[in-house]
Design an enzyme around this catalytic site. Structure first.
Site, PDB file in Angstrom:
ATOM      1  N   ASP A  86       0.854  -1.182   0.000  1.00 36.96           N
ATOM      2  CA  ASP A  86       0.000   0.000   0.000  1.00 36.96           C
ATOM      3  C   ASP A  86       0.892   1.235   0.000  1.00 36.96           C
ATOM      4  O   ASP A  86       1.569   1.501   0.998  1.00 36.96           O
ATOM      5  CB  ASP A  86      -0.927   0.009   1.223  1.00 36.96           C
ATOM      6  N   ALA A 122     -12.940  -4.387  -4.963  1.00 33.99           N
ATOM      7  CA  ALA A 122     -12.537  -2.977  -4.970  1.00 33.99           C
ATOM      8  C   ALA A 122     -13.412  -2.176  -5.932  1.00 33.99           C
ATOM      9  O   ALA A 122     -14.493  -1.722  -5.559  1.00 33.99           O
ATOM     10  CB  ALA A 122     -11.053  -2.868  -5.328  1.00 33.99           C
ATOM     11  N   ARG A 123     -12.966  -2.014  -7.163  1.00 35.28           N
ATOM     12  CA  ARG A 123     -13.716  -1.301  -8.189  1.00 35.28           C
ATOM     13  C   ARG A 123     -13.381  -1.894  -9.553  1.00 35.28           C
ATOM     14  O   ARG A 123     -12.248  -2.319  -9.803  1.00 35.28           O
ATOM     15  CB  ARG A 123     -13.344   0.198  -8.208  1.00 35.28           C
ATOM     16  N   ASP A 182     -16.432  -9.248  -7.673  1.00 35.83           N
ATOM     17  CA  ASP A 182     -17.629  -8.520  -7.238  1.00 35.83           C
ATOM     18  C   ASP A 182     -17.835  -7.227  -8.023  1.00 35.83           C
ATOM     19  O   ASP A 182     -18.926  -6.678  -8.014  1.00 35.83           O
ATOM     20  CB  ASP A 182     -17.524  -8.181  -5.740  1.00 35.83           C
ATOM     21  N   GLU A 193     -21.559  -2.539 -14.851  1.00 36.76           N
ATOM     22  CA  GLU A 193     -22.323  -3.206 -13.790  1.00 36.76           C
ATOM     23  C   GLU A 193     -23.820  -3.010 -13.995  1.00 36.76           C
ATOM     24  O   GLU A 193     -24.279  -1.859 -14.053  1.00 36.76           O
ATOM     25  CB  GLU A 193     -21.891  -2.659 -12.423  1.00 36.76           C
ATOM     26  N   HIS A 248     -21.419  -6.380  -7.372  1.00 41.87           N
ATOM     27  CA  HIS A 248     -21.080  -5.252  -6.494  1.00 41.87           C
ATOM     28  C   HIS A 248     -21.918  -5.283  -5.209  1.00 41.87           C
ATOM     29  O   HIS A 248     -22.475  -4.269  -4.774  1.00 41.87           O
ATOM     30  CB  HIS A 248     -21.291  -3.930  -7.229  1.00 41.87           C
ATOM     31  N   ALA A 299     -20.684  -6.841  -2.256  1.00 42.91           N
ATOM     32  CA  ALA A 299     -19.861  -7.143  -1.074  1.00 42.91           C
ATOM     33  C   ALA A 299     -20.255  -6.266   0.111  1.00 42.91           C
ATOM     34  O   ALA A 299     -20.281  -6.725   1.258  1.00 42.91           O
ATOM     35  CB  ALA A 299     -18.381  -6.960  -1.406  1.00 42.91           C
TER      36      ALA A 299
END
Length: 345
Positions: free
Chosen positions: A185, A245-246, A270, A275, A294, A296
């Site tokens: 990170d 995440a995205r 996810d 989407e 999406h 989660a």
């Protein structure tokens, strides 16, 4: 001090009642709801009078004309804050808001428990081939149990790309299952990564060592297509790719190739470029892909928490308080000037 009503605007997309209930308790604050489907001009008229825009974070739920863009900002002269409904803010032009003196807030951490649990569900479901077993039970009789034999996760290595609120929670759950956790990170110092429950590594080392690679980073210019064909090739053969995440951070076509070639054993997805994804998407035809839409962070508990957190934060911003989840902290001096000019001191 101005006695003008503070106006919050939101779309008529589903939101937990906690949002409206909390703001109804705040003196001098009103909530206006505009329809997503229908006249865009009617929605823009509501936003033109708003002081706060609580905007959907889901990019495919909202027409682009209703994103927090420079054009919308120009038509909303009273706006002092844009509040994203989620941790992400794909529908918000943050630099444009900052240039205008508008604070941008999100609800980071509000759904961390739900997303972390979903991530562990993916890890267990794909590695133990639960979805494959479920599908075969529904369409045939007499296959061998060994045909859907999976692997234990204990003793394996989980690599987290991003260790914020969600990644930290995933690390704690993973350690309880006996996984070794490593993380990368760029926004977190190595000693803090260790404090959050993971060993700090480089992105390249994470790809090479991990049995599971799980994305928990924001979508921005630095992360778009970060997990591409080259990154998938550098993952261990037989590894499993997970993302909550995205969409857009991983290359969907490259993932399809990595799974078809057998280099990767499976995936839990996810989030998607579009989407929901089209029904003929090749990933949806693969039994070793656990696919969700999406969801989660979509639990009763998370949605209520996110709504309550958002309303509390909005109420504080309207009182001039610095919000705990300020996406653009550099805006604060300009925000205070804008707020004082529009709402008074």
């Amino acid at each position: 001090m101005s006695t003008e009503t503070r106006r919050v605007a939101r779309a008529d997309l589903w939101i937990d009642p906690a949002f409206d209930e909390r703001l109804a308790q705040e003196p001098g604050v009103s909530v206006a709801v505009f329809p997503v489907r229908g006249s865009t001009d009617a929605a823009l008229d509501v936003l033109a009078a708003a002081h706060v825009y609580h905007v959907s974070a889901a990019k495919d739920e909202l027409p682009k004309a209703l994103w927090a863009s420079p054009e919308l900002i120009a038509r909303s002269p009273h706006l002092v804050c844009v509040s994203s409904s989620g941790a992400g803010y794909d529908t918000v032009d943050v630099p444009a808001c900052t240039a205008a003196g508008i604070a941008v807030v999100n609800q980071s951490g509000g759904n961390a428990v739900s997303v972390a649990e979903h991530t562990l569900g993916f890890i267990l479901g794909v590695s133990r081939r639960m979805l494959e077993g479920d599908r075969r039970m529904r369409r045939e009789v007499g296959y061998k149990r060994e045909d859907v034999m999976g692997h234990e996760i204990r003793g394996k290595t989980l690599g987290l790309v991003g260790i914020g609120n969600i990644g930290t929670r995933v690390a704690a759950l993973a350690r309880a299952f006996g996984l070794e956790v490593i993380a990368t990170d760029p926004n977190v110092a190595p000693d803090e990564i260790e404090r959050r429950g993971a060993k700090p590594v480089t992105f390249d080392e994470l790809l090479a060592r991990s049995d599971f690679v799980s994305l928990h980073c924001p979508r921005d210019t630095s992360t778009m297509k970060m997990v591409n064909a080259d990154a998938f090739a550098r993952m261990k053969k037989g590894a499993i790719f997970i993302t909550t995440a995205r969409g857009g951070i991983h290359d969907e076509a490259a993932l399809v190739d990595a799974l078809r070639s057998g280099h990767l054993a499976g995936a839990g997805i996810d989030v998607w470029d579009r989407e929901p994804p089209p029904l003929d998407h090749p990933l949806l035809a693969m039994d070793n892909v656990y696919a969700t839409y999406h969801t989660a962070g979509v639990t009763y508990e998370a949605r209520r928490n996110m709504a309550a957190v958002a309303a509390d934060q909005i109420a504080g911003v309207l009182r001039g308080e610095r919000p705990p989840r300020l996406v653009n902290p550099e805006v604060w001096p300009a925000f205070e000037q804008r707020r004082a000019r529009i709402l008074g001191r």
